[in-house]
Scaffold this motif. Structure first.
Motif, PDB file in Angstrom:
ATOM      1  N   LYS A 403       0.835  -1.205   0.000  1.00 12.48           N
ATOM      2  CA  LYS A 403       0.000   0.000   0.000  1.00 12.48           C
ATOM      3  C   LYS A 403       0.867   1.251   0.000  1.00 12.48           C
ATOM      4  CE  LYS A 403      -3.556   2.430   2.673  1.00 12.48           C
ATOM      5  NZ  LYS A 403      -4.350   2.454   3.932  1.00 12.48           N
ATOM      6  N   PHE A 404       0.491   2.210  -0.822  1.00 14.58           N
ATOM      7  CA  PHE A 404       1.195   3.495  -0.860  1.00 14.58           C
ATOM      8  C   PHE A 404       0.625   4.386   0.239  1.00 14.58           C
ATOM      9  CE2 PHE A 404       1.643   7.872  -2.591  1.00 14.58           C
ATOM     10  CZ  PHE A 404       3.028   7.926  -2.633  1.00 14.58           C
ATOM     11  N   ASP A 405       1.424   4.644   1.263  1.00 15.43           N
ATOM     12  CA  ASP A 405       0.939   5.358   2.440  1.00 15.43           C
ATOM     13  C   ASP A 405       2.042   6.264   3.004  1.00 15.43           C
ATOM     14  OD1 ASP A 405      -0.244   6.270   4.731  1.00 15.43           O
ATOM     15  OD2 ASP A 405      -0.332   4.323   5.733  1.00 15.43           O
ATOM     16  N   PRO A 406       2.113   7.518   2.537  1.00  7.87           N
ATOM     17  CA  PRO A 406       3.159   8.435   3.012  1.00  7.87           C
ATOM     18  C   PRO A 406       3.111   8.712   4.516  1.00  7.87           C
ATOM     19  CG  PRO A 406       2.154   9.274   1.001  1.00  7.87           C
ATOM     20  CD  PRO A 406       1.310   8.122   1.463  1.00  7.87           C
ATOM     21  N   SER A 407       1.970   8.452   5.160  1.00 11.50           N
ATOM     22  CA  SER A 407       1.865   8.720   6.599  1.00 11.50           C
ATOM     23  C   SER A 407       2.794   7.818   7.415  1.00 11.50           C
ATOM     24  CB  SER A 407       0.416   8.534   7.073  1.00 11.50           C
ATOM     25  OG  SER A 407       0.024   7.166   7.026  1.00 11.50           O
ATOM     26  N   ARG A 408       3.317   6.746   6.807  1.00 12.51           N
ATOM     27  CA  ARG A 408       4.285   5.884   7.508  1.00 12.51           C
ATOM     28  C   ARG A 408       5.489   6.689   7.985  1.00 12.51           C
ATOM     29  NH1 ARG A 408       3.157   0.481   5.617  1.00 12.51           N
ATOM     30  NH2 ARG A 408       2.206   0.460   3.539  1.00 12.51           N
ATOM     31  N   PHE A 409       5.772   7.773   7.287  1.00 13.25           N
ATOM     32  CA  PHE A 409       6.989   8.533   7.571  1.00 13.25           C
ATOM     33  C   PHE A 409       6.724   9.810   8.376  1.00 13.25           C
ATOM     34  CE2 PHE A 409       7.984   5.767   4.090  1.00 13.25           C
ATOM     35  CZ  PHE A 409       9.259   5.321   4.404  1.00 13.25           C
ATOM     36  N   GLU A 410       5.503   9.983   8.815  1.00 14.06           N
ATOM     37  CA  GLU A 410       5.199  11.111   9.686  1.00 14.06           C
ATOM     38  C   GLU A 410       5.584  10.771  11.123  1.00 14.06           C
ATOM     39  OE1 GLU A 410       1.050  11.695   8.825  1.00 14.06           O
ATOM     40  OE2 GLU A 410       1.478  13.128   7.215  1.00 14.06           O
ATOM     41  N   GLY A 411       5.806  11.772  11.938  1.00 15.11           N
ATOM     42  CA  GLY A 411       6.210  11.532  13.327  1.00 15.11           C
ATOM     43  C   GLY A 411       7.590  10.925  13.389  1.00 15.11           C
ATOM     44  N   ASN A 412       7.720   9.830  14.132  1.00 17.62           N
ATOM     45  CA  ASN A 412       9.017   9.175  14.289  1.00 17.62           C
ATOM     46  C   ASN A 412       9.402   8.302  13.096  1.00 17.62           C
ATOM     47  OD1 ASN A 412       9.434  10.287  16.843  1.00 17.62           O
ATOM     48  ND2 ASN A 412       8.272   8.630  17.844  1.00 17.62           N
ATOM     49  N   GLY A 413       8.449   8.009  12.219  1.00 18.61           N
ATOM     50  CA  GLY A 413       8.745   7.217  11.031  1.00 18.61           C
ATOM     51  C   GLY A 413       8.968   5.746  11.342  1.00 18.61           C
ATOM     52  N   PRO A 414       9.525   4.990  10.393  1.00 21.56           N
ATOM     53  CA  PRO A 414       9.724   3.543  10.557  1.00 21.56           C
ATOM     54  C   PRO A 414      10.780   3.236  11.619  1.00 21.56           C
ATOM     55  CG  PRO A 414       9.917   4.209   8.247  1.00 21.56           C
ATOM     56  CD  PRO A 414       9.946   5.453   9.067  1.00 21.56           C
ATOM     57  N   PRO A 415      10.800   1.994  12.112  1.00 23.57           N
ATOM     58  CA  PRO A 415      11.847   1.593  13.079  1.00 23.57           C
ATOM     59  C   PRO A 415      13.241   1.747  12.481  1.00 23.57           C
ATOM     60  CG  PRO A 415      10.084  -0.049  12.970  1.00 23.57           C
ATOM     61  CD  PRO A 415       9.839   0.906  11.843  1.00 23.57           C
ATOM     62  N   PRO A 416      14.244   1.943  13.321  1.00 24.24           N
ATOM     63  CA  PRO A 416      15.620   2.101  12.823  1.00 24.24           C
ATOM     64  C   PRO A 416      16.071   0.919  11.965  1.00 24.24           C
ATOM     65  CG  PRO A 416      15.497   2.649  15.161  1.00 24.24           C
ATOM     66  CD  PRO A 416      14.172   2.057  14.797  1.00 24.24           C
ATOM     67  N   TYR A 417      16.831   1.218  10.946  1.00 20.71           N
ATOM     68  CA  TYR A 417      17.469   0.248  10.051  1.00 20.71           C
ATOM     69  C   TYR A 417      16.490  -0.516   9.156  1.00 20.71           C
ATOM     70  CZ  TYR A 417      21.482   1.171  13.047  1.00 20.71           C
ATOM     71  OH  TYR A 417      22.493   1.794  13.763  1.00 20.71           O
ATOM     72  N   THR A 418      15.231  -0.067   9.112  1.00 18.09           N
ATOM     73  CA  THR A 418      14.266  -0.727   8.220  1.00 18.09           C
ATOM     74  C   THR A 418      14.109   0.011   6.898  1.00 18.09           C
ATOM     75  OG1 THR A 418      12.395   0.463   9.190  1.00 18.09           O
ATOM     76  CG2 THR A 418      12.964  -1.675  10.153  1.00 18.09           C
ATOM     77  N   PHE A 419      14.343   1.315   6.912  1.00 18.05           N
ATOM     78  CA  PHE A 419      14.264   2.135   5.697  1.00 18.05           C
ATOM     79  C   PHE A 419      15.623   2.794   5.508  1.00 18.05           C
ATOM     80  CE2 PHE A 419      13.295   6.300   3.644  1.00 18.05           C
ATOM     81  CZ  PHE A 419      12.867   5.805   2.421  1.00 18.05           C
ATOM     82  N   VAL A 420      16.399   2.265   4.565  1.00 17.17           N
ATOM     83  CA  VAL A 420      17.802   2.694   4.458  1.00 17.17           C
ATOM     84  C   VAL A 420      18.175   3.032   3.009  1.00 17.17           C
ATOM     85  CG1 VAL A 420      18.648   1.560   6.532  1.00 17.17           C
ATOM     86  CG2 VAL A 420      18.428   0.227   4.434  1.00 17.17           C
ATOM     87  N   PRO A 421      17.459   3.946   2.356  1.00 18.62           N
ATOM     88  CA  PRO A 421      17.806   4.271   0.968  1.00 18.62           C
ATOM     89  C   PRO A 421      19.170   4.935   0.842  1.00 18.62           C
ATOM     90  CG  PRO A 421      16.228   5.854   1.824  1.00 18.62           C
ATOM     91  CD  PRO A 421      16.338   4.762   2.845  1.00 18.62           C
ATOM     92  N   PHE A 422      19.666   5.492   1.963  1.00 17.76           N
ATOM     93  CA  PHE A 422      20.970   6.157   1.954  1.00 17.76           C
ATOM     94  C   PHE A 422      21.982   5.423   2.849  1.00 17.76           C
ATOM     95  CE2 PHE A 422      17.698   9.385   1.231  1.00 17.76           C
ATOM     96  CZ  PHE A 422      18.118   9.901   0.010  1.00 17.76           C
ATOM     97  N   GLY A 423      21.717   4.149   3.137  1.00 16.82           N
ATOM     98  CA  GLY A 423      22.594   3.413   4.037  1.00 16.82           C
ATOM     99  C   GLY A 423      22.353   3.833   5.476  1.00 16.82           C
ATOM    100  N   GLY A 424      23.366   3.631   6.319  1.00 15.33           N
ATOM    101  CA  GLY A 424      23.200   3.981   7.727  1.00 15.33           C
ATOM    102  C   GLY A 424      24.503   3.858   8.481  1.00 15.33           C
ATOM    103  N   GLY A 425      24.483   4.283   9.747  1.00 16.85           N
ATOM    104  CA  GLY A 425      25.672   4.209  10.587  1.00 16.85           C
ATOM    105  C   GLY A 425      26.788   5.100  10.054  1.00 16.85           C
ATOM    106  N   PRO A 426      28.043   4.740  10.314  1.00 13.45           N
ATOM    107  CA  PRO A 426      29.178   5.550   9.874  1.00 13.45           C
ATOM    108  C   PRO A 426      29.250   5.693   8.353  1.00 13.45           C
ATOM    109  CG  PRO A 426      29.896   3.865  11.443  1.00 13.45           C
ATOM    110  CD  PRO A 426      28.487   3.550  11.080  1.00 13.45           C
ATOM    111  N   ARG A 427      28.629   4.757   7.632  1.00 14.28           N
ATOM    112  CA  ARG A 427      28.696   4.793   6.169  1.00 14.28           C
ATOM    113  C   ARG A 427      27.421   5.353   5.551  1.00 14.28           C
ATOM    114  NH1 ARG A 427      33.749   4.893   5.201  1.00 14.28           N
ATOM    115  NH2 ARG A 427      33.331   4.380   3.025  1.00 14.28           N
ATOM    116  N   MET A 428      26.661   6.127   6.325  1.00 12.72           N
ATOM    117  CA  MET A 428      25.506   6.819   5.758  1.00 12.72           C
ATOM    118  C   MET A 428      25.962   7.646   4.564  1.00 12.72           C
ATOM    119  SD  MET A 428      22.216   7.854   6.057  1.00 12.72           S
ATOM    120  CE  MET A 428      21.648   7.732   7.752  1.00 12.72           C
ATOM    121  N   CYS A 429      25.204   7.605   3.488  1.00 12.32           N
ATOM    122  CA  CYS A 429      25.575   8.352   2.292  1.00 12.32           C
ATOM    123  C   CYS A 429      25.736   9.826   2.628  1.00 12.32           C
ATOM    124  CB  CYS A 429      24.507   8.184   1.213  1.00 12.32           C
ATOM    125  SG  CYS A 429      24.784   9.201  -0.244  1.00 12.32           S
TER     126      CYS A 429
END
Length: 482
Positions: A403-429
């Protein structure tokens, strides 16, 4: 027949490959089961064919528009945490889920280091630097980005992004009733990168770089067989052409820096020249910057336009937010930092689009020591890969994932490390904020100028390696009333 036609280019190459199948088999057997490689407690999975492993399976799944299928089939069959495969001629462990992402991101330089496949290095880098370690090249690449991406620099780029978006839409969209979004978004992001990275603004000069870049990126994740007619061979040839053009441009700028005694850099190339880098080193770095900044953002822009056409209610909310920004501006006043910060809902939409149509699949690492993960041994020298396809549509993290639902990203958004289009941690894009500004500046301009509808709502999507609408996303435009 269409399926057979799509496979025909591979058959010739496989025939050639198997002329020496005996030798390859023994090399393969030694590499995967010979001395130095643990034979027990490895992640479950299979190696696939000699040399090419399961690369062909991965490429075909991508080209048929289902790259996540390659991952989900194996996580279901072997392990939801990590599975073994062979891609691009390498033993590889695919890390899955939020825990797998976190482990690789936070284990940088402890368990793993950056790694680029030889096929990518051969296609894009100068032959004299191909043997340099990926860790070394990645470290150098990042060293030149912070000054370019510091907040005061980014704030300076926003008006340029805005003005160039307006000029692009006026020249390439407004005169027409119908346009193809994908090639035009690539034209915009590439022209912007040329201006900001190299101070190149002449359309003919830009075009000399754009065509070979398209061929090079198409072959980055392909069967690494360098024979005439293959996608990889075309990528290698295009890479040579890119380097020739870049070398000429960099040499010209070097002479200008020397003759004019410049002490303030006007772009990335100037900055590297003033730091004493060689022309070849600069060329390699600029190619890396283009790949990271141009292909992914143009893909994101294309699919945002696509989803806004599919969901009029979302389009209307985005339009309302962007019109509020527009009404706060004076006549001809370009966007600035404060305006971008007001585009919160638009960025939620962009994130949801990147979840469903990720511009990048993931990234590679190399094990720098033996280590254990999820009860399995990953030997030193093995390659690792984290992929967005193990989390983006996982119902554990995203209920009703299709389902296309932009509200998933409102507030605190998804749990950590579940949405990583730019990577994460020290190697975040490091270019994450640059990409955000570029995307939002373009969407602001296109939404406040046009309404549109798709000409083919059922257009097929392939991943080569990013998602590509096979017809270029043709849309019918309607100019909004001022």
């Amino acid at each position: 027949m269409e399926v057979l036609d799509s496979l025909m280019p591979y058959f010739v190459h496989l025939v050639v490959l198997y002329v020496s199948v005996g030798v390859i088999y023994f090399v393969f057997k030694y590499k995967f089961t010979g001395a130095g490689t643990p034979k027990t407690n490895l992640p479950p999975g299979k190696k696939g064919l000699p040399y090419i492993g399961e690369t062909l399976d991965y490429v075909l799944a991508s080209r048929w528009g289902t790259p996540e299928k390659f991952v989900t089939e194996r996580t279901t069959k072997y392990s939801p945490h990590v599975f073994r495969t062979s891609l691009l001629g390498e033993d590889m462990a695919i890390f899955c889920g939020a825990a797998g992402n976190k482990f690789l991101f936070t284990g940088q330089n402890k368990y793993v280091s950056s790694w680029w496949p030889n096929s990518i290095k051969k296609a894009l880098m100068d032959p004299s630097t191909v043997d340099n370690s990926s860790k070394e090249e990645s470290t150098k690449l990042r060293a030149y980005l912070p000054p370019f991406l510091k907040p005061e620099s980014l704030q300076h780029y926003i008006p340029i992004m805005d003005i160039m978006a307006k000029e692009h839409l006026e020249q390439h969209w407004s005169p027409y009733n119908q346009v193809q979004v994908f090639p035009l978004s690539k034209k915009y992001t590439f022209a912007l990168a040329c201006r900001l990275f190299m101070s190149v603004q002449d359309p003919n000069e830009i075009e000399k770089f754009a065509k070979p870049f398209a061929l090079a990126t198409a072959g980055l994740i392909s069967v690494p067989i360098d024979l005439p007619g293959t996608t990889f061979n075309r990528a290698v040839k295009a890479g040579r052409q890119i380097r020739r053009e870049l070398l000429a441009l960099i040499t010209k700028k070097k002479n200008e820096v020397s003759e004019k005694g410049k002490t303030i850099a006007s772009d990335l190339v100037d900055s590297m020249l003033m730091d004493g880098m060689t022309e070849i080193e600069i060329g390699d770095k600029i190619v890396g910057f283009f790949i990271a900044s141009h292909d992914t953002t143009s893909t994101a822009i294309t699919f945002i336009v696509s989803y806004l056409a599919d969901y009029p209610d979302v389009y209307n909310r985005v339009l309302e937010e962007q019109m509020d920004v527009l009404r706060s501006k004076g006549p001809g006043e370009p966007l600035k930092w404060e305006d971008i910060q007001k585009m919160k809902y638009t960025w939620c939409v962009a994130c949801e689009v990147m979840r469903l149509a990720p511009p990048a699949n993931g990234a590679f690492r190399e094990a720098i020591t033996d280590f254990t993960y999820a009860g399995y041994t990953i030997p030193k020298g093995w390659k690792a890969f984290w992929t967005v396809h193990s989390t983006n549509k996982n119902p554990e993290y995203f209920p009703n994932p299709e389902k296309f639902d932009p509200s998933r990203f409102e507030g605190n958004g998804p749990p950590p490390y579940t949405f990583v289009p730019f990577g994460g941690g020290p190697r975040m894009c490091p270019g994450k904020e640059y990409a955000r500004l570029e995307i939002l500046a373009f969407i602001h301009n296109v939404v406040t100028k046009f309404k549109w509808e798709k000409l083919n709502p059922n257009e097929k999507i392939s991943y080569i390696p990013s998602p590509i609408p096979e017809e270029g996303l043709p849309i019918k435009l309607q100019l909004l009333q001022a």
